[in-house]
Design an enzyme around this catalytic site. Structure first.
Site, PDB file in Angstrom:
ATOM      1  N   SER A  67       0.668  -1.223   0.111  1.00 13.10           N
ATOM      2  CA  SER A  67      -0.074   0.113   0.072  1.00 13.10           C
ATOM      3  C   SER A  67       0.857   1.421  -0.075  1.00 13.10           C
ATOM      4  O   SER A  67       1.936   1.394   0.345  1.00 13.10           O
ATOM      5  CB  SER A  67      -1.047  -0.018   1.360  1.00 13.10           C
ATOM      6  OG  SER A  67       0.057   0.205   2.339  1.00 13.10           O
ATOM      7  N   LYS A  68       0.325   2.260  -0.556  1.00  7.30           N
ATOM      8  CA  LYS A  68       0.938   3.462  -0.599  1.00  7.30           C
ATOM      9  C   LYS A  68       1.441   4.067   0.775  1.00  7.30           C
ATOM     10  O   LYS A  68       2.461   4.604   1.110  1.00  7.30           O
ATOM     11  CB  LYS A  68       0.037   4.578  -0.961  1.00  7.30           C
ATOM     12  CG  LYS A  68       0.706   5.521  -2.190  1.00  7.30           C
ATOM     13  CD  LYS A  68      -0.413   6.458  -2.820  1.00  7.30           C
ATOM     14  CE  LYS A  68       0.641   7.441  -3.628  1.00  7.30           C
ATOM     15  NZ  LYS A  68       1.591   7.096  -4.452  1.00  7.30           N
ATOM     16  N   ARG A  69       0.583   3.665   1.968  1.00  9.35           N
ATOM     17  CA  ARG A  69       1.111   4.037   3.306  1.00  9.35           C
ATOM     18  C   ARG A  69       2.509   3.565   3.722  1.00  9.35           C
ATOM     19  O   ARG A  69       3.115   4.268   4.191  1.00  9.35           O
ATOM     20  CB  ARG A  69      -0.050   3.612   4.244  1.00  9.35           C
ATOM     21  CG  ARG A  69      -0.709   4.683   4.791  1.00  9.35           C
ATOM     22  CD  ARG A  69      -1.667   4.146   5.992  1.00  9.35           C
ATOM     23  NE  ARG A  69      -2.549   3.221   5.468  1.00  9.35           N
ATOM     24  CZ  ARG A  69      -2.668   2.084   6.082  1.00  9.35           C
ATOM     25  NH1 ARG A  69      -1.890   1.914   7.031  1.00  9.35           N
ATOM     26  NH2 ARG A  69      -3.256   0.954   5.643  1.00  9.35           N
TER      27      ARG A  69
END
Ligand code: GLU
Length: 481
Positions: free
Chosen positions: A255-257
């Protein structure tokens, strides 16, 4: 396998950027096609108009080109099976949806969004999985005609068999089975007349004569619906291969996180396309040997679906850094300098003196995992004055041995015609002989006097950038402080 018939496609929905997972799908399709002398096709799945992003398609094409994944047929190159953009194929899907209605494999559904929401809430309250309750499935032909004539908004839904299983073979997972009971009567055509992913995908894969569908595991739950659609049309279905999920090191979905997921972001940071390709190739595939560095051509030669794993593949940024550093090492000094210059410029550094810039890059290049990091190491060369970075650095200069070393070095430098990376070792040898100091006592004062720091590039490479006069000026400036 009959090599003439391999036709695979990358079928992204252009959402604005190319996700590394999308690149992995594109790459495995590309490698499979090239390995089998087949065709690699780019098809754009843009039937979800709500998700339209300006410039997304151009960006996608550009990124695939940079990565070297050229396609034989596709949106901007054409081919015998076009158009390759689904929004330009609306009429085709309409025809096939009508065919399914005709064959009683699909039906019109007139349920309002409010009714569907009510049903959903009821099912949630009853702790049942939310699904369409098939209210319109048994409408009579007359009722349907009447509702159509009165212009009630409608969708077209697939008639999923009420009983039994759908079973298919996945080239990576083996036999996969889904019970029809858990399959929803999937919408095939939305109320705006656009097909859903499922209908458009199946129709296009059939019409474009796709032999193998190689896509991410997140599409596996869609596959039984697709298999049923092929059956409903009376078509042979292509072979399926679902690639393992990409995971963060903590095994959550990538994920981008937890870091960048757009290929463009990696390119912008100065990861080389070859390194990204090499890294992505090993996300779920292995060559069956210890070898880890592969060119695109070697990957084509080695790739096979048999060596793709089922288990999720961990996206390890340290490995990408290691690999990119490897590819950076193979660049010539000039090549890497040219690639570093935009980053230096962007940071406001004056790179007008190319000879100097190249020496700076030579001094720091071994520290780089990716090109953008160059700016982290070069301030010492651009700061006009020596600034001590911390207490430790300034105290080094104050020691007696530092004074002795720097005085001696000054004396020697003044006598030298020039100072550069080749003669600096000898100069320091002389300082050592004349002062009796060695190791840290000898080198640290020189490093700090020239750069203000206790760590950094190799000394000979630093003096090579500065040259004789600048070295003398710096040493004098810190001595007099
Ligand atoms: N349009 C789908 C996507 O965005 C394609 C899935 C498939 O390959 O069938 O990934």
């Amino acid at each position: 396998m009959n090599n003439d018939t391999v036709r695979v496609r990358f079928a992204p929905s252009p959402t604005g950027y190319l996700h590394v997972g999308g690149l992995r799908t594109a790459l495995f399709n590309y490698l499979f096609a090239k390995h089998n002398n087949g065709k690699f096709i780019l098809r754009i799945e843009d039937t979800d108009q709500n998700r339209f992003v300006e410039g997304a398609l151009e960006n996608l094409i550009k990124t695939l080109k940079i990565m070297g994944l050229s396609y034989d047929e596709g949106v901007d190159v054409g081919g015998d099976f076009g158009p390759y953009v689904q929004s330009e194929r609306k009429e085709i899907y309409k025809k096939y949806a009508d065919e399914l209605i005709e064959k009683k494999q699909a039906y019109y559904c007139f349920c309002s969004p409010e009714r569907l929401e009510e049903v959903r809430q009821r099912q949630i309250a009853e702790k049942k999985p939310p699904m369409y309750d098939r209210h319109c499935r048994e409408l009579s032909d007359e009722e349907v005609k009447e509702k159509l004539n009165s212009g009630i908004p409608h969708v077209i839904r697939m008639k999923i068999p009420l009983l039994g299983d759908v079973t298919f073979t996945d080239l990576i997972r083996g036999e996969v089975s889904f019970s029809c009971k858990i399959l929803d009567d999937q919408i095939l055509v939305k109320s705006d007349g656009f097909p859903t992913y499922h209908l458009a995908n199946v129709v296009d894969d059939h019409l474009m004569k796709i032999s193998h569908i190689i896509r991410g595991e997140e599409w596996l739950p869609s596959t039984p619906k697709h298999v049923l659609l092929y059956k409903a049309f009376g078509w042979n279905s292509p072979m399926f291969a679902h690639l393992p999920l990409l995971l963060n090191p903590d095994r959550t979905k990538l994920s981008k996180r937890q870091g960048d997921v757009a290929v463009e972001d990696y390119l912008a940071k100065g990861y080389l396309p070859e390194a990204i390709i090499n890294f992505v190739a090993l996300l779920g595939w292995n060559p069956g040997s210890e070898k880890e560095i592969f060119s695109l051509d070697e990957l084509i030669e080695k790739f096979s679906i048999d060596r793709v794993q089922k288990a999720g593949a961990i996206f390890d940024i340290n490995k990408l850094n290691w690999m990119n550093a490897h590819y950076l090492r193979s660049l010539s000094d000039e090549e890497i300098t040219n690639l570093c210059i935009p980053y230096l410029k962007q940071k406001g550094y004056d790179v007008s003196d190319y000879e100097k810039t190249i020496k700076i890059v030579i001094a720091v290049r071994t520290h780089l995992n990716y090109l953008a990091e160059v700016v982290n190491y070069v301030d010492i060369f651009f700061n006009k004055e020596v600034v001590f970075e911390n207490e430790e650095a300034s105290s080094v200069i104050k020691t007696n041995s530092a004074k002795v070393v720097l005085n001696e070095l000054l004396n020697i430098l003044k006598l030298e015609e020039s100072v550069n990376k080749d003669n600096f070792k000898n100069i320091m040898k002389k300082v050592q002989t004349n002062t009796g100091l060695k190791g840290k006592d000898l080198f640290m004062p020189v490093r700090v006097a020239l750069t203000g720091k206790t760590h950094g590039p190799e000394l000979p490479l630093i003096v090579d950038v500065f040259g004789k006069e600048e070295c003398i000026r710096r040493i004098l400036s810190v001595k007099n402080n």
